[in-house]
Design a protein around this motif. Structure first.
Motif, mmCIF file in Angstrom:
data_model
loop_
_atom_site.group_PDB
_atom_site.id
_atom_site.type_symbol
_atom_site.label_atom_id
_atom_site.label_comp_id
_atom_site.label_asym_id
_atom_site.label_seq_id
_atom_site.Cartn_x
_atom_site.Cartn_y
_atom_site.Cartn_z
ATOM 1 N N VAL A 32 89.599 -31.887 32.766
ATOM 2 C CA VAL A 32 89.176 -32.286 31.316
ATOM 3 C C VAL A 32 88.017 -32.400 30.760
ATOM 4 O O VAL A 32 86.713 -32.166 32.357
ATOM 5 C CB VAL A 32 89.810 -34.276 32.045
ATOM 6 C CG1 VAL A 32 89.390 -34.642 31.067
ATOM 7 C CG2 VAL A 32 91.260 -33.781 32.425
ATOM 8 N N ALA A 33 88.418 -32.709 29.536
ATOM 9 C CA ALA A 33 86.742 -32.822 29.497
ATOM 10 C C ALA A 33 86.169 -34.212 29.257
ATOM 11 O O ALA A 33 86.718 -34.813 28.247
ATOM 12 C CB ALA A 33 86.468 -31.603 27.857
ATOM 13 N N VAL A 34 85.228 -34.415 29.681
ATOM 14 C CA VAL A 34 84.994 -35.667 29.817
ATOM 15 C C VAL A 34 83.361 -35.958 29.823
ATOM 16 O O VAL A 34 82.894 -35.116 29.316
ATOM 17 C CB VAL A 34 84.543 -36.161 31.731
ATOM 18 C CG1 VAL A 34 86.341 -36.146 32.534
ATOM 19 C CG2 VAL A 34 83.566 -35.508 32.300
ATOM 20 N N ARG A 43 70.422 -41.585 33.454
ATOM 21 C CA ARG A 43 71.149 -41.665 33.986
ATOM 22 C C ARG A 43 72.346 -40.618 33.440
ATOM 23 O O ARG A 43 73.399 -40.119 34.202
ATOM 24 C CB ARG A 43 71.672 -42.272 35.094
ATOM 25 C CG ARG A 43 72.496 -42.936 35.489
ATOM 26 C CD ARG A 43 72.273 -41.645 36.617
ATOM 27 N NE ARG A 43 73.374 -42.068 37.881
ATOM 28 C CZ ARG A 43 73.367 -41.240 39.034
ATOM 29 N NH1 ARG A 43 72.984 -40.090 38.373
ATOM 30 N NH2 ARG A 43 74.692 -40.585 39.911
ATOM 31 N N ALA A 44 72.801 -40.644 32.765
ATOM 32 C CA ALA A 44 74.061 -40.084 31.890
ATOM 33 C C ALA A 44 74.013 -38.622 31.724
ATOM 34 O O ALA A 44 75.034 -38.136 31.653
ATOM 35 C CB ALA A 44 74.512 -40.897 30.832
ATOM 36 N N ASN A 45 72.989 -38.471 31.166
ATOM 37 C CA ASN A 45 72.699 -37.042 31.621
ATOM 38 C C ASN A 45 72.155 -35.987 32.700
ATOM 39 O O ASN A 45 72.851 -35.003 32.612
ATOM 40 C CB ASN A 45 71.487 -36.690 31.210
ATOM 41 C CG ASN A 45 71.382 -37.026 29.395
ATOM 42 O OD1 ASN A 45 72.494 -36.866 28.664
ATOM 43 N ND2 ASN A 45 70.213 -37.387 28.772
ATOM 44 N N GLN A 46 72.159 -36.748 33.275
ATOM 45 C CA GLN A 46 72.436 -36.754 35.138
ATOM 46 C C GLN A 46 73.727 -36.388 35.869
ATOM 47 O O GLN A 46 73.893 -35.233 35.502
ATOM 48 C CB GLN A 46 71.467 -37.242 36.190
ATOM 49 C CG GLN A 46 71.765 -36.877 37.655
ATOM 50 C CD GLN A 46 70.623 -38.364 38.644
ATOM 51 O OE1 GLN A 46 69.765 -38.610 38.226
ATOM 52 N NE2 GLN A 46 70.840 -37.918 39.767
ATOM 53 N N VAL A 47 74.466 -37.106 34.885
ATOM 54 C CA VAL A 47 75.947 -37.151 35.768
ATOM 55 C C VAL A 47 76.530 -36.142 34.661
ATOM 56 O O VAL A 47 77.532 -35.197 35.656
ATOM 57 C CB VAL A 47 76.671 -38.734 35.289
ATOM 58 C CG1 VAL A 47 77.903 -38.602 35.724
ATOM 59 C CG2 VAL A 47 76.069 -39.798 36.400
ATOM 60 N N GLN A 59 79.672 -34.438 28.382
ATOM 61 C CA GLN A 59 79.204 -34.485 27.126
ATOM 62 C C GLN A 59 78.619 -35.615 27.216
ATOM 63 O O GLN A 59 78.933 -36.476 28.138
ATOM 64 C CB GLN A 59 79.737 -34.747 25.363
ATOM 65 C CG GLN A 59 80.798 -35.314 25.103
ATOM 66 C CD GLN A 59 80.808 -34.859 24.237
ATOM 67 O OE1 GLN A 59 81.731 -34.259 23.025
ATOM 68 N NE2 GLN A 59 80.250 -35.728 22.788
ATOM 69 N N VAL A 60 77.660 -36.167 26.685
ATOM 70 C CA VAL A 60 77.302 -38.014 26.615
ATOM 71 C C VAL A 60 77.414 -38.356 25.068
ATOM 72 O O VAL A 60 76.679 -37.724 24.430
ATOM 73 C CB VAL A 60 75.801 -37.689 27.265
ATOM 74 C CG1 VAL A 60 74.885 -38.992 27.553
ATOM 75 C CG2 VAL A 60 75.509 -37.061 28.424
#
Length: 265
Positions: A32-34, A43-47, A59-60
């Motif tokens: 799945v493209a999440v 933090r979002a970029n790290q995930v 993508q964020v």
């Protein structure tokens, strides 16, 4: 079990940490493209980067879902890459307060964060699902929605509202190819919870090693048939089932993953 989810696109709100992060990573492993959402860009970029390093597609998108403008920004940016097939409403908040120290404004704020934000995202993402004739909407609920305690009354009431609106939405979506369901977790262990339990253990004589601490804490705080806290991966696995093809006959369901904490039929 073949999930047949490759190339589906999923928006998971509140996925820059915690349960949302675990759900996003499990879906990504299934192809799945999440879309990782949160308000903490670092933090979002790290995930997202961790997912990409494992060969996944992520993508964020940043934004505050507690406002109409913030939710519209998140939806618009998410849809730029194509239709959203799967919406996981997970973002929310709560505070450890009781009846007399939870103000009416606290109630309103909690309802907006935990319920109206779900409604915003459903209304913004649903049209693209209807256009494609297929979609999965999963709202994360909780056992306190059906078996509340004296504390956190505003939070428990917001969970009950999530359950109710999800069933209503399922009826609305009849015949569209889109389903609406709830995953209702029990008490889940995470790093923060584990650290809190360890600090509380000496005060309650729960033991010294974590196996002892967990067993005794569960007995006192959240008694259940399994005698332990749940793990985020167990909740994510329930989400994975509900978004996949093998759940096509599941509509308006509340799937409890709580070790038997809620005692009802």
């Amino acid at each position: 079990m073949e999930t047949m989810l490759k190339n589906r696109r999923a928006l998971i709100t509140g996925s820059n940490n915690g349960l949302g992060e675990t759900i996003a990573k499990m879906l990504a492993k299934e192809g799945v493209a999440v879309i990782i959402h949160g308000r903490n860009e670092e933090r979002a970029n790290q995930v997202a980067e961790e997912i990409r390093l494992e060969g996944g597609n992520a993508q964020v998108v940043l934004g505050d879902l507690s406002t109409d403008n913030g939710a519209e920004t998140v939806a618009k940016k998410s849809l730029e890459g194509g239709p959203i097939d799967i919406l996981i409403n997970n973002a929310g908040a709560y505070a450890h307060t009781g009846w007399m120290d939870t103000t009416p404004q606290n109630w309103l704020t909690t309802y907006n964060l935990n319920v109206v934000s779900y409604v915003r995202m459903i209304q913004l993402i649903l049209p693209s699902m209807k256009k494609n004739g297929w979609g999965r909407i999963i709202n994360i609920g909780g056992g306190l929605g059906t078996q509340p305690l004296a504390i956190q009354p505003h939070y428990s009431a917001s969970l009950a509202a999530r359950h109710n609106l999800s069933v209503s939405l399922a009826r609305e979506l009849s015949g569209t190819g889109i389903t609406s369901n709830v995953v209702s977790p029990g008490a889940i262990i995470n790093l923060q919870t584990e650290q809190w339990l360890k600090t509380q253990a000496p005060k309650h004589n729960w033991g010294s090693n974590f196996d002892e601490i967990e067993k005794n804490a569960v007995r006192e705080l959240v008694p259940n048939d399994r005698g332990r806290f749940g793990r985020p991966e167990e909740i994510a696995a329930a989400v994975l089932y509900l978004v996949g093809p093998h759940s096509d006959y599941v509509s308006g369901a509340i799937l409890r993953v709580d070790g038997g904490t809620v005692k009802s039929i």
